[in-house]
Write an enzyme that holds these catalytic residues in place. Structure first.
Site, PDB file in Angstrom:
ATOM      1  CG  ASP A 163      -8.477  55.968 130.545  1.00 60.08           C
ATOM      2  OD1 ASP A 163      -9.210  54.969 130.595  1.00 60.08           O
ATOM      3  OD2 ASP A 163      -8.807  57.100 130.939  1.00 60.08           O
ATOM      4  CG  ASN A 171     -20.180  57.538 126.694  1.00 54.22           C
ATOM      5  OD1 ASN A 171     -20.179  57.667 125.470  1.00 54.22           O
ATOM      6  ND2 ASN A 171     -19.615  56.524 127.305  1.00 54.22           N
ATOM      7  CG  HIS A 176     -24.047  55.157 126.218  1.00 52.94           C
ATOM      8  ND1 HIS A 176     -22.930  54.920 126.977  1.00 52.94           N
ATOM      9  CD2 HIS A 176     -25.022  55.516 127.106  1.00 52.94           C
ATOM     10  CE1 HIS A 176     -23.202  55.094 128.255  1.00 52.94           C
ATOM     11  NE2 HIS A 176     -24.473  55.461 128.364  1.00 52.94           N
ATOM     12  CG  ASP A 180     -20.675  52.537 121.134  1.00 50.38           C
ATOM     13  OD1 ASP A 180     -20.016  52.505 122.190  1.00 50.38           O
ATOM     14  OD2 ASP A 180     -21.780  51.976 121.000  1.00 50.38           O
ATOM     15  CD  GLU A 207     -13.308  54.598 129.907  1.00 54.46           C
ATOM     16  OE1 GLU A 207     -13.233  55.161 131.012  1.00 54.46           O
ATOM     17  OE2 GLU A 207     -14.166  53.724 129.645  1.00 54.46           O
TER      18      GLU A 207
END
Length: 305
Positions: A163, A171, A176, A180, A207
């Protein structure tokens, strides 16, 4: 192409032969029926052997028909009319036979294209569009298969759940699109860290990532997980909101088992153990690897590192 040319040649030769014979006799009609069978075979046969054999047989009957024609007392006008009609039918039948063969080849080619297209779609269905890793569906299918194989071979099977620490704050800080890009870099680091043919990294969702390690005990899986943790940390992806430093870090939970029970129950126990280990890593401060083991009654334990 050679087969089509051979079939066309056979059709034309037989058409000329039957045109020269007296098709008003019972023997001529029998020859015509056999010829239609020859053309029908030419449309479906994979080999020209049967076609040639029947063609020779028809030719023999045609020769016999030439000697028997004078015996029949049929008006010459009817003979000529029958010849013309039969000649046209022969050409149409031959053309249909060749057309049918071409259609069959076209359908076979389209079937092959459909098989390739379906294989590509199946591959896309198992891949994550962002990272290029396997997706959750691909992981679930592989986990079931590896669980059964490990149970059959009596081998260890390890699972790592990964994680990204405080990814929501990342973010919020960078957007975002940057998130990514961050996930793609982490996925590449994970993929490079597991190069054995049996290792199976996947994006679990959001994630979270997972790595399936066949024939790997808990100690080996822990060492691989720690190497990945260090690799991601060395990427030095800026993350000011991370209390463990100025860069993006990951937390990892590791579990291992020797499967002793079939079905989803044992698989669920392995995932639950790795997920609990991940929770322990986060509770301990993140940016670390924690280990767990499944219940001995379901899977059998592996020694701690």
């Amino acid at each position: 192409m050679k087969k089509k040319t051979a079939n066309l040649t056979v059709c034309l030769l037989l058409a000329i032969g039957i045109f020269m014979a007296d098709t008003s006799t019972p023997l001529g009609i029998a020859v015509g029926a056999l010829y239609i069978l020859v053309v029908a075979l030419s449309a479906v046969a994979d080999s020209a052997v049967n076609i040639v054999a029947l063609s020779l047989f028809c030719s023999g009957l045609l020769v016999s028909g030439l000697f028997l024609s004078p015996i029949s007392a049929v008006p010459q006008s009817l003979v000529i009319a029958n010849r013309c009609i039969f000649f046209i039918l022969i050409l149409l039948t031959g053309a249909l036979g060749i057309y049918g063969q071409r259609m069959r080849q076209t359908l076979q080619a389209r079937d092959a294209e459909l098989v390739v297209a379906n294989a590509k779609l199946e591959l896309l269905a198992l891949n994550d569009g962002l990272t290029g890793l396997n997706n959750r569906r691909g992981f679930d299918e592989r986990l079931d298969a590896e669980w059964n194989r490990a149970m059959r071979d009596g081998a260890a099977l390890s699972l790592i759940i990964i994680d990204v620490d405080l990814f929501k704050k990342y973010n919020d800080s960078f957007g975002h699109q940057a998130g990514d890009t961050c996930l793609v870099k982490i996925a590449q680091a994970i993929q490079l860290g597991f190069r054995r043919p049996g290792d199976f990294p996947a994006r679990y969702g959001g994630e979270e990532f997972v790595v399936l390690l066949p024939e790997t005990d808990l100690q080996g899986a822990w060492a691989r997980a720690e190497a990945i943790r260090r690799k991601v940390e060395s990427l030095e992806i800026a993350h000011p909101a991370n209390p463990n430093g100025a860069f993006v870090t990951i937390s990892l939970g590791v579990a291992s088992a020797i499967p002793r029970a079939n079905g989803h129950r044992g698989v669920a126990k392995l995932i639950e153990a790795a997920d609990k280990a991940l929770y322990d890593a986060k509770e301990a401060g993140r940016n670390r690897v924690a280990q767990a083991s499944t219940d001995r009654g379901e899977c059998g334990e592996q020694p701690s590192p």
